[in-house]
Motif scaffolding. Structure first.
Motif, PDB file in Angstrom:
ATOM      1  N   VAL A  28      -7.572  69.571  47.394  1.00  0.00           N
ATOM      2  CA  VAL A  28      -6.849  68.437  46.809  1.00  0.00           C
ATOM      3  C   VAL A  28      -6.698  68.609  45.301  1.00  0.00           C
ATOM      4  CG1 VAL A  28      -6.939  65.951  46.351  1.00  0.00           C
ATOM      5  CG2 VAL A  28      -7.542  66.819  48.618  1.00  0.00           C
ATOM      6  N   ILE A  29      -7.788  69.005  44.627  1.00  0.00           N
ATOM      7  CA  ILE A  29      -7.739  69.228  43.176  1.00  0.00           C
ATOM      8  C   ILE A  29      -6.732  70.325  42.835  1.00  0.00           C
ATOM      9  CG2 ILE A  29      -9.066  70.052  41.186  1.00  0.00           C
ATOM     10  CD1 ILE A  29     -11.527  68.741  42.450  1.00  0.00           C
ATOM     11  N   PHE A  40      -9.075  69.879  32.208  1.00  0.00           N
ATOM     12  CA  PHE A  40      -8.498  69.733  33.548  1.00  0.00           C
ATOM     13  C   PHE A  40      -8.152  71.102  34.124  1.00  0.00           C
ATOM     14  CE2 PHE A  40      -4.502  68.875  36.107  1.00  0.00           C
ATOM     15  CZ  PHE A  40      -5.192  68.486  37.248  1.00  0.00           C
ATOM     16  N   TYR A  41      -7.604  71.970  33.278  1.00  0.00           N
ATOM     17  CA  TYR A  41      -7.264  73.332  33.697  1.00  0.00           C
ATOM     18  C   TYR A  41      -8.522  74.071  34.162  1.00  0.00           C
ATOM     19  CZ  TYR A  41      -4.989  77.939  33.414  1.00  0.00           C
ATOM     20  OH  TYR A  41      -4.468  79.177  33.709  1.00  0.00           O
ATOM     21  N   ALA A  42      -9.597  73.950  33.373  1.00  0.00           N
ATOM     22  CA  ALA A  42     -10.846  74.636  33.722  1.00  0.00           C
ATOM     23  C   ALA A  42     -11.406  74.112  35.046  1.00  0.00           C
ATOM     24  CB  ALA A  42     -11.864  74.447  32.600  1.00  0.00           C
ATOM     25  N   LEU A  43     -11.378  72.791  35.227  1.00  0.00           N
ATOM     26  CA  LEU A  43     -11.866  72.196  36.469  1.00  0.00           C
ATOM     27  C   LEU A  43     -11.071  72.721  37.666  1.00  0.00           C
ATOM     28  CD1 LEU A  43     -13.524  70.119  38.091  1.00  0.00           C
ATOM     29  CD2 LEU A  43     -11.782  68.413  37.516  1.00  0.00           C
ATOM     30  N   ILE A  93      -9.285  75.545  37.876  1.00  0.00           N
ATOM     31  CA  ILE A  93      -9.498  76.977  38.085  1.00  0.00           C
ATOM     32  C   ILE A  93     -10.853  77.251  38.728  1.00  0.00           C
ATOM     33  CG2 ILE A  93      -9.769  79.212  36.952  1.00  0.00           C
ATOM     34  CD1 ILE A  93      -6.879  78.207  37.196  1.00  0.00           C
ATOM     35  N   VAL A  94     -11.876  76.517  38.319  1.00  0.00           N
ATOM     36  CA  VAL A  94     -13.192  76.674  38.954  1.00  0.00           C
ATOM     37  C   VAL A  94     -13.096  76.265  40.425  1.00  0.00           C
ATOM     38  CG1 VAL A  94     -15.564  75.805  39.011  1.00  0.00           C
ATOM     39  CG2 VAL A  94     -14.515  76.420  36.830  1.00  0.00           C
ATOM     40  N   SER A  95     -12.326  75.210  40.714  1.00  0.00           N
ATOM     41  CA  SER A  95     -12.109  74.796  42.106  1.00  0.00           C
ATOM     42  C   SER A  95     -11.412  75.902  42.891  1.00  0.00           C
ATOM     43  CB  SER A  95     -11.267  73.515  42.151  1.00  0.00           C
ATOM     44  OG  SER A  95     -11.934  72.435  41.542  1.00  0.00           O
ATOM     45  N   VAL A  96     -10.447  76.562  42.245  1.00  0.00           N
ATOM     46  CA  VAL A  96      -9.768  77.693  42.881  1.00  0.00           C
ATOM     47  C   VAL A  96     -10.778  78.790  43.196  1.00  0.00           C
ATOM     48  CG1 VAL A  96      -8.121  79.581  42.515  1.00  0.00           C
ATOM     49  CG2 VAL A  96      -7.508  77.257  41.844  1.00  0.00           C
TER      50      VAL A  96
END
Length: 210
Positions: A103-104, A148-151, A153-156
């Motif tokens: 979802v993120i 937000f980008y970092a969050l 990418i870490v989710s990816v």
């Protein structure tokens, strides 16, 4: 689900390699961005390759989501009665957060398109100067965008770690040795992807790229 996932992973790596050209300077990065629009010319009109790629990626994303929904419904149907006492399932954090991570990632993809593809949310929004758009996007004053980008990418990374391992099993890997190799490769590829993508916004944030 495995096939669409692998297609998306291939794109993510190609896109990451392109992003890293920002460290070669504005001229090199802008040239690369403009070159993408000319792939296939003269067999294809200018920018057609990008639109074909976008269409294929959209189909892959939709297919991935549909497959995930179907599998989730099958899982619920296979066990219509909830466990009276649900014991803790042993598994990686990545495996336990696949749905929320997805979802993120989906929300981030939508934002990313509006930001650096259409320029709608970009403070610079100059199609002729992609380098300047990236620098403006991750400027220190816009730290919340970088966060937000970092969050995302870490989710990816978490999603990729579990997804790659699952895809290999789905496509036929069954040996114990193969499982260990698959886990190790999935971890390495995930770490490389996260590091590659995060290097750009943090380079801008710290002034290494300006």
């Amino acid at each position: 689900m495995a096939v669409t996932g692998l297609l998306l992973v291939a794109f993510l790596y190609a896109h990451m390699i392109g992003n890293l050209k920002i460290f070669l300077g504005a001229e090199s990065f802008d040239h690369y961005a403009h070159w993408l629009r000319t792939i296939g010319v003269p067999l294809l009109p200018e920018t057609w390759y990008l639109w074909i790629q976008r269409f294929a990626l959209t189909v892959a994303v939709v297919g991935h989501i549909v497959a995930a929904t179907i599998l989730a419904r099958r899982a619920r149907k296979a066990r219509p009665v909830r466990y009276v006492r649900r014991t803790k399932v042993q598994g990686s954090y990545a495996a336990r957060t696949m749905r929320w991570g997805g979802v993120i990632i989906l929300l981030f993809v939508i934002y990313h398109i509006l930001d650096l593809t259409t320029g709608t949310l970009n403070p610079n929004a100059d199609a002729q100067h992609p380098y300047a758009n990236v620098v403006a996007d991750f400027a220190p004053g816009r730290w919340y965008v970088t966060l937000f980008y970092a969050l995302a990418i870490v989710s990816v990374g978490f999603h990729l770690r579990h997804g790659l391992f699952s895809a290999v099993r789905t496509l036929g890997q069954r040996t114990l040795r193969g499982e260990r190799i698959a886990r190790a490769v999935a971890l390495v590829l995930s770490v490389v992807l996260v590091a590659g993508y995060l290097s750009v916004p943090f380079a801008v944030l710290t002034g290494l790229v300006d």
